[in-house]
Design an enzyme around this catalytic site. Structure first.
Site, PDB file in Angstrom:
ATOM      1  N   SER A 171     -27.170 -23.529  33.483  1.00 34.89           N
ATOM      2  CA  SER A 171     -27.653 -23.340  32.113  1.00 34.89           C
ATOM      3  C   SER A 171     -26.565 -23.783  31.154  1.00 34.89           C
ATOM      4  O   SER A 171     -25.367 -23.717  31.468  1.00 34.89           O
ATOM      5  CB  SER A 171     -27.997 -21.874  31.854  1.00 34.89           C
ATOM      6  OG  SER A 171     -28.224 -21.636  30.481  1.00 34.89           O
ATOM      7  N   TYR A 184     -25.076 -13.268  31.657  1.00 24.81           N
ATOM      8  CA  TYR A 184     -25.842 -14.435  32.081  1.00 24.81           C
ATOM      9  C   TYR A 184     -24.962 -15.682  32.043  1.00 24.81           C
ATOM     10  O   TYR A 184     -24.963 -16.496  32.978  1.00 24.81           O
ATOM     11  CB  TYR A 184     -27.053 -14.604  31.171  1.00 24.81           C
ATOM     12  CG  TYR A 184     -27.901 -15.809  31.465  1.00 24.81           C
ATOM     13  CD1 TYR A 184     -28.713 -15.858  32.590  1.00 24.81           C
ATOM     14  CD2 TYR A 184     -27.888 -16.908  30.619  1.00 24.81           C
ATOM     15  CE1 TYR A 184     -29.500 -16.968  32.863  1.00 24.81           C
ATOM     16  CE2 TYR A 184     -28.667 -18.018  30.874  1.00 24.81           C
ATOM     17  CZ  TYR A 184     -29.473 -18.043  31.993  1.00 24.81           C
ATOM     18  OH  TYR A 184     -30.248 -19.151  32.255  1.00 24.81           O
TER      19      TYR A 184
END
Length: 285
Positions: A171, A184
């Site tokens: 990501s 995250y």
């Protein structure tokens, strides 16, 4: 603050307290469409119930691959598998034995895995100081630990065969570190380091590692985190766009792929001018 899934959705348990997993053990498999041909190339796709995982499965199916689809939601996996010869393997990768059981079931079903697309993941949005410890554990368990354990279970068969490819879904958060997505971001940054280290270890074995880094994707991620996407709607990538990039990266044996390609810029800027990079990050997020 809510648990959220990025890219390929993961459905978290309703009860935040630690509990024994009730997800189906991936022993009974269900096939859809015509009988599978084991002479075809085999791809195991996790997080295949929706989002990037589902789109990736459909893209591989278009080229005639035999698919093994995994996720927690059997019904949505069946929807992804509809019209293909895919085998559905429901599994809870966050459970202690989840990765091992899934790998065993997959290898028992087809005898080999040519490509592993590790697309299962989840996120959490909100200030880190307010993040419950149980949610820290959940994000790290699924996004990092479970992925590493699944790769560890699948890799020996690829090395023995002298071929294969591991596809890890990163990501942009792992490249730049997004505020209020600290855990995250940490998990995805960990995957990036793992991909590079593993790639070096596997040189000469015939097994490759592809790390795919997408920007914001139009999936349930933004709804489930409890607040809308901060950018413009047109800035969201489609899952199909990311799936196409994954497909091309596998076909071309690429080590890395960024969607869109300009996402390589933040990482380079961070290395060349860290002070300027942080000032821009503080201003624009």
């Amino acid at each position: 603050m809510t648990l959220t899934g990025s890219g390929s959705a993961y459905d978290p348990p309703a009860d935040p307290a630690p509990r024994r997993s009730t997800a189906p053990v991936p022993a009974r498999v269900h096939q859809y469409g015509p009988p599978r041909r084991l002479d075809r190339r085999v791809a195991l796709v996790t997080g295949a119930s929706s989002g990037i995982g589902a789109a990736t499965a459909r893209r591989f199916a278009m080229d005639g691959w035999q698919l093994l689809l995994s996720g927690r939601d059997r019904h949505r996996l069946q929807q992804t598998a509809s019209g293909t010869s895919a085998v559905v393997l429901p599994a809870d990768l966050a459970a202690p034995d989840g990765p091992r059981l899934l790998a065993q079931s997959a290898l028992h079903t087809t005898g080999r895995i040519d490509v592993l697309v590790a697309g299962a993941g989840m996120g959490w949005a909100g200030p880190f100081a307010a993040m419950p410890h149980t949610d820290i554990d959940r994000v790290l368990t699924l996004d990092l630990n479970a992925t590493l354990h699944l790769v560890r279970e699948v890799l020996p068969s690829m090395i023995a065969a002298g071929r294969g490819r591991v596809v890890l879904l990163g990501s942009v958060a792992g490249c730049v570190g997004l505020r209020e997505e600290a855990v995250y971001s940490a998990a995805k940054a960990g995957l990036a380091a793992f991909a590079e280290a593993l790639r070096q270890e596997l040189r000469g074995t015939g097994v490759g590692v592809t790390f795919v880094v997408p920007g914001a994707v139009d999936t349930p991620f933004h709804t489930r985190r409890g607040r809308p996407y901060d950018g413009t709607r047109t800035g969201l990538l489609s899952p199909g766009c990311v799936a196409g990039t994954i497909w091309e990266a596998v076909r071309q044996n690429r080590d890395e792929a960024y969607v869109p390609t300009w996402l390589t810029v933040p990482g380079r800027a961070r290395g060349l001018a860290p002070g300027l990079y942080r000032r821009l990050l503080n201003r624009f997020g």
